[in-house]
Write a protein that holds these residues in place. Structure first.
Motif, PDB file in Angstrom:
ATOM      1  N   GLY A   1     -49.755  18.867  18.805  1.00  0.00           N
ATOM      2  CA  GLY A   1     -48.954  18.718  17.199  1.00  0.00           C
ATOM      3  C   GLY A   1     -49.112  19.687  16.393  1.00  0.00           C
ATOM      4  O   GLY A   1     -49.197  19.507  15.172  1.00  0.00           O
ATOM      5  N   VAL A   2     -48.870  20.891  16.847  1.00  0.00           N
ATOM      6  CA  VAL A   2     -49.109  22.115  15.877  1.00  0.00           C
ATOM      7  C   VAL A   2     -47.529  22.623  15.732  1.00  0.00           C
ATOM      8  O   VAL A   2     -46.840  22.747  16.716  1.00  0.00           O
ATOM      9  N   VAL A   3     -47.068  22.929  14.509  1.00  0.00           N
ATOM     10  CA  VAL A   3     -45.930  23.432  14.337  1.00  0.00           C
ATOM     11  C   VAL A   3     -45.903  24.944  13.927  1.00  0.00           C
ATOM     12  O   VAL A   3     -46.729  24.871  13.028  1.00  0.00           O
ATOM     13  N   SER A   4     -45.230  25.674  14.461  1.00  0.00           N
ATOM     14  CA  SER A   4     -45.276  26.920  13.974  1.00  0.00           C
ATOM     15  C   SER A   4     -43.618  27.537  13.797  1.00  0.00           C
ATOM     16  O   SER A   4     -43.059  27.229  14.154  1.00  0.00           O
ATOM     17  N   TYR A   5     -43.844  28.889  12.937  1.00  0.00           N
ATOM     18  CA  TYR A   5     -42.787  29.729  12.800  1.00  0.00           C
ATOM     19  C   TYR A   5     -42.796  31.046  13.178  1.00  0.00           C
ATOM     20  O   TYR A   5     -44.077  31.640  13.171  1.00  0.00           O
TER      21      TYR A   5
ATOM     22  N   LEU B   1     -40.541  23.853   5.073  1.00  0.00           N
ATOM     23  CA  LEU B   1     -40.490  22.719   5.939  1.00  0.00           C
ATOM     24  C   LEU B   1     -41.217  21.631   5.456  1.00  0.00           C
ATOM     25  O   LEU B   1     -42.252  21.717   4.931  1.00  0.00           O
ATOM     26  N   TYR B   2     -40.661  20.440   5.514  1.00  0.00           N
ATOM     27  CA  TYR B   2     -41.260  19.118   5.056  1.00  0.00           C
ATOM     28  C   TYR B   2     -41.323  18.373   6.115  1.00  0.00           C
ATOM     29  O   TYR B   2     -40.756  18.165   7.186  1.00  0.00           O
TER      30      TYR B   2
ATOM     31  N   ASN C   1     -41.943  11.176  13.445  1.00  0.00           N
ATOM     32  CA  ASN C   1     -42.117  12.088  12.408  1.00  0.00           C
ATOM     33  C   ASN C   1     -40.670  12.403  11.879  1.00  0.00           C
ATOM     34  O   ASN C   1     -39.697  12.755  12.657  1.00  0.00           O
ATOM     35  N   ASN C   2     -40.764  12.714  10.656  1.00  0.00           N
ATOM     36  CA  ASN C   2     -39.313  13.085   9.960  1.00  0.00           C
ATOM     37  C   ASN C   2     -39.553  14.493   9.219  1.00  0.00           C
ATOM     38  O   ASN C   2     -40.430  14.920   8.382  1.00  0.00           O
ATOM     39  N   PHE C   3     -38.957  15.624   9.942  1.00  0.00           N
ATOM     40  CA  PHE C   3     -38.895  16.954   9.488  1.00  0.00           C
ATOM     41  C   PHE C   3     -37.690  17.178   8.744  1.00  0.00           C
ATOM     42  O   PHE C   3     -36.520  16.678   9.137  1.00  0.00           O
ATOM     43  N   ARG C   4     -37.878  18.222   7.717  1.00  0.00           N
ATOM     44  CA  ARG C   4     -36.629  18.548   7.006  1.00  0.00           C
ATOM     45  C   ARG C   4     -36.809  19.995   6.750  1.00  0.00           C
ATOM     46  O   ARG C   4     -38.018  20.231   6.267  1.00  0.00           O
ATOM     47  N   ILE C   5     -35.675  20.682   6.693  1.00  0.00           N
ATOM     48  CA  ILE C   5     -35.840  21.946   6.442  1.00  0.00           C
ATOM     49  C   ILE C   5     -34.836  22.430   5.364  1.00  0.00           C
ATOM     50  O   ILE C   5     -33.600  22.090   5.349  1.00  0.00           O
ATOM     51  N   GLU C   6     -35.272  23.223   4.190  1.00  0.00           N
ATOM     52  CA  GLU C   6     -34.591  23.605   3.190  1.00  0.00           C
ATOM     53  C   GLU C   6     -34.412  25.112   3.575  1.00  0.00           C
ATOM     54  O   GLU C   6     -35.602  25.653   3.271  1.00  0.00           O
ATOM     55  N   ILE C   7     -33.230  25.622   3.506  1.00  0.00           N
ATOM     56  CA  ILE C   7     -33.131  27.233   3.669  1.00  0.00           C
ATOM     57  C   ILE C   7     -32.403  27.810   2.329  1.00  0.00           C
ATOM     58  O   ILE C   7     -31.324  27.208   1.937  1.00  0.00           O
TER      59      ILE C   7
ATOM     60  N   LEU D   1     -47.736  26.285  10.642  1.00  0.00           N
ATOM     61  CA  LEU D   1     -47.340  25.607   9.311  1.00  0.00           C
ATOM     62  C   LEU D   1     -48.260  24.532   9.277  1.00  0.00           C
ATOM     63  O   LEU D   1     -48.339  24.218   7.935  1.00  0.00           O
ATOM     64  N   GLY D   2     -48.679  23.946  10.007  1.00  0.00           N
ATOM     65  CA  GLY D   2     -49.394  22.706  10.090  1.00  0.00           C
ATOM     66  C   GLY D   2     -49.336  21.928  11.378  1.00  0.00           C
ATOM     67  O   GLY D   2     -48.930  22.392  12.283  1.00  0.00           O
ATOM     68  N   SER D   3     -49.551  20.578  11.141  1.00  0.00           N
ATOM     69  CA  SER D   3     -49.950  19.805  12.418  1.00  0.00           C
ATOM     70  C   SER D   3     -49.254  18.380  12.309  1.00  0.00           C
ATOM     71  O   SER D   3     -48.989  17.938  11.037  1.00  0.00           O
ATOM     72  N   PHE D   4     -49.002  17.786  13.120  1.00  0.00           N
ATOM     73  CA  PHE D   4     -48.177  16.655  12.962  1.00  0.00           C
ATOM     74  C   PHE D   4     -48.713  15.588  14.172  1.00  0.00           C
ATOM     75  O   PHE D   4     -49.360  15.835  15.146  1.00  0.00           O
ATOM     76  N   SER D   5     -48.586  14.381  14.135  1.00  0.00           N
ATOM     77  CA  SER D   5     -48.990  13.189  15.147  1.00  0.00           C
ATOM     78  C   SER D   5     -48.050  13.335  16.166  1.00  0.00           C
ATOM     79  O   SER D   5     -46.789  12.995  15.886  1.00  0.00           O
ATOM     80  N   THR D   6     -48.741  13.299  17.351  1.00  0.00           N
ATOM     81  CA  THR D   6     -47.771  13.278  18.636  1.00  0.00           C
ATOM     82  C   THR D   6     -47.717  12.005  18.895  1.00  0.00           C
ATOM     83  O   THR D   6     -47.006  11.571  20.081  1.00  0.00           O
ATOM     84  N   THR D   7     -48.319  10.793  18.576  1.00  0.00           N
ATOM     85  CA  THR D   7     -48.141   9.501  18.930  1.00  0.00           C
ATOM     86  C   THR D   7     -47.275   8.572  18.155  1.00  0.00           C
ATOM     87  O   THR D   7     -47.271   7.334  18.309  1.00  0.00           O
ATOM     88  N   GLU D   8     -46.622   9.147  17.172  1.00  0.00           N
ATOM     89  CA  GLU D   8     -45.415   8.218  15.980  1.00  0.00           C
ATOM     90  C   GLU D   8     -44.479   9.230  15.889  1.00  0.00           C
ATOM     91  O   GLU D   8     -44.389  10.638  15.946  1.00  0.00           O
TER      92      GLU D   8
END
Length: 78
Positions: free
Chosen positions: A34-38, A70-71, A55-61, A46-53
């Motif tokens: 559950g780690v997200v990197s760029y 990244l949200y 998730n909603n990711f949004r990217i603003e560029i 960038l942070g971590s996220f749950s791998t058992t549920e």
């Protein structure tokens, strides 16, 4: 869970331009555990996220300033 990568490429072309657009990219990797990197010359977490549920990711560029945000589930990461 396997690592998953996402590449977002945006073409930046002025309305009156006649040449091919330059490309701006965001390179993200979703790692096991559950780690997200760029990537920007090297990988940065960038942070971590749950791998058992779900998730909603949004990217603003912001192409002119060459930055992105990244949200995750409505909260800013990084």
């Amino acid at each position: 869970m396997q690592e998953r990568s996402l590449v977002v490429i945006i073409g930046n072309k002025a309305e009156d331009a006649t040449s091919l657009p330059t490309n701006q990219g965001v390179y993200l990797s979703f790692m096991p555990g559950g780690v997200v990197s760029y990537y920007s010359g090297g990988w940065s977490e960038l942070g971590s996220f749950s791998t058992t549920e779900w998730n909603n990711f949004r990217i603003e560029i912001d192409v002119p300033f060459e930055v992105f945000t990244l949200y995750l589930n409505g909260k800013k990461l990084g």
